[in-house]
Scaffold this motif. Sequence first.
Motif, PDB file in Angstrom:
ATOM      1  N   LEU A 186       5.510   3.227   3.111  1.00 33.58           N
ATOM      2  CA  LEU A 186       6.891   3.663   3.384  1.00 33.58           C
ATOM      3  C   LEU A 186       7.459   3.152   4.706  1.00 33.58           C
ATOM      4  O   LEU A 186       8.589   3.510   5.059  1.00 33.58           O
ATOM      5  CB  LEU A 186       7.029   5.199   3.361  1.00 33.58           C
ATOM      6  N   CYS A 223       6.201  -4.466   7.962  1.00 30.25           N
ATOM      7  CA  CYS A 223       5.183  -4.319   6.900  1.00 30.25           C
ATOM      8  C   CYS A 223       3.793  -4.685   7.429  1.00 30.25           C
ATOM      9  O   CYS A 223       3.548  -5.818   7.828  1.00 30.25           O
ATOM     10  CB  CYS A 223       5.544  -5.201   5.707  1.00 30.25           C
ATOM     11  N   PRO A 224       2.856  -3.736   7.387  1.00 31.00           N
ATOM     12  CA  PRO A 224       1.517  -4.018   7.921  1.00 31.00           C
ATOM     13  C   PRO A 224       0.692  -4.931   7.023  1.00 31.00           C
ATOM     14  O   PRO A 224      -0.343  -5.432   7.441  1.00 31.00           O
ATOM     15  CB  PRO A 224       0.878  -2.618   8.011  1.00 31.00           C
ATOM     16  N   CYS A 278       8.590   0.303   5.435  1.00 29.91           N
ATOM     17  CA  CYS A 278       9.784  -0.519   5.192  1.00 29.91           C
ATOM     18  C   CYS A 278      11.022   0.355   4.943  1.00 29.91           C
ATOM     19  O   CYS A 278      12.137  -0.002   5.347  1.00 29.91           O
ATOM     20  CB  CYS A 278       9.543  -1.489   4.043  1.00 29.91           C
ATOM     21  N   ILE A 338       0.832  -1.213   0.000  1.00 27.16           N
ATOM     22  CA  ILE A 338       0.000   0.000   0.000  1.00 27.16           C
ATOM     23  C   ILE A 338       0.870   1.268   0.000  1.00 27.16           C
ATOM     24  O   ILE A 338       0.386   2.357   0.289  1.00 27.16           O
ATOM     25  CB  ILE A 338      -0.964   0.011   1.204  1.00 27.16           C
ATOM     26  N   ASN A 339       2.164   1.092  -0.286  1.00 26.26           N
ATOM     27  CA  ASN A 339       3.082   2.234  -0.395  1.00 26.26           C
ATOM     28  C   ASN A 339       3.093   3.102   0.868  1.00 26.26           C
ATOM     29  O   ASN A 339       3.075   4.333   0.784  1.00 26.26           O
ATOM     30  CB  ASN A 339       2.726   3.105  -1.604  1.00 26.26           C
TER      31      ASN A 339
HETATM   32  S1  SF4 Z   1       5.903  -1.665   4.522  1.00 25.66           S
HETATM   33 FE1  SF4 Z   1       4.872  -3.210   3.204  1.00 25.66          FE
HETATM   34  S2  SF4 Z   1       3.005  -2.184   2.506  1.00 25.66           S
HETATM   35 FE2  SF4 Z   1       4.349  -0.565   3.303  1.00 25.66          FE
HETATM   36  S3  SF4 Z   1       5.505   0.188   1.500  1.00 25.66           S
HETATM   37 FE3  SF4 Z   1       6.738  -1.440   2.458  1.00 25.66          FE
HETATM   38  S4  SF4 Z   1       6.190  -3.336   1.364  1.00 25.66           S
HETATM   39 FE4  SF4 Z   1       4.572  -1.812   0.933  1.00 25.66          FE
END
Ligand code: SF4
Length: 279
Positions: free
Chosen positions: A168, A230-231, A170, A165-166
């Motif tokens: 950020l 990552c949620p 991560c 879901i972008n």
């Molecule tokens: S933490 Fe997970 S959901 Fe959020 S940007 Fe990174 S890969 Fe995507």
Amino acid sequence: MNSEKVTAADQVEPSKTARMLEVEILRYDPDQDEAPYYQVYQVPCQEEWVVLDAVNYIKDKLDRTLSYRWSCHMAVCGSCGMMVNGEPTLSCHAFIRDLPDRIKIEPLENFPVARDLIVEMDSFVEKLSSVKPYINAAIEKTPEEGTYTQLPQQLQDFQLYTQCINCLLCYSACPQFALNEDFVGPAALALAHRYNLDSRDRGRSVREDVVASNLGVWECSFVGACSEVCPKHVDPAAAIQQSKIAATGDYFMRFLTPWKKTTKGQKSSKEIHDEASKR
Ligand code: SF4
């Protein structure tokens, strides 16, 4: 931020207040403030509230100047990421009841701060775009030849990586991105892997210059913090390691089969990935 939306904070009734929460927020307006500073708010919270509800309460009842992003309140839009007690957190996904009586909220780490809890995302959007995150160089079909088909097993190969879901989080957790802001990073590389594994895609070679570069998968030291925070359980760390295996396979295949055509877009990404995995 749309302050007209009805939030849990709008519906709070003093009699239902489960606990008082002390919320310390990093404030910074580059146009007015010489330096960032912390501001503390007392927030009457209800049992079912998430951190975003407490922040909305502050915005709606205590301090209209607070700036942050949010939209869906259900872990879909990815816009309400913040540091909560030092951890990258999707604030609509973190229950107050799981947190201590005083929490500290800061903007996501590793990004420039635009204002208060809002970070600049421009570099991330450029990185996403650089991996060409769309079906690329697919075989042309005429209407008479019908639509593309994909078996459930083929979908399963990349489905995990479609969940991003972008948000950020991560990038905020990644120690390599903290050291080198040019690192393409977890979400963009996971998305590239998603398309490389798609049976309809033929564009792996056009992503290779970015994915298999020093600023791509080889910058990752496999700490795994990206997957931990990552949620949506996308597991970008796994995507990056699989991409490393595939890139290594490509490298050796160029020596072993120099007679093979390496024209861009000639081979299915899935075929190449399978070959690399079998070796
Ligand atoms: S933490 Fe997970 S959901 Fe959020 S940007 Fe990174 S890969 Fe995507």
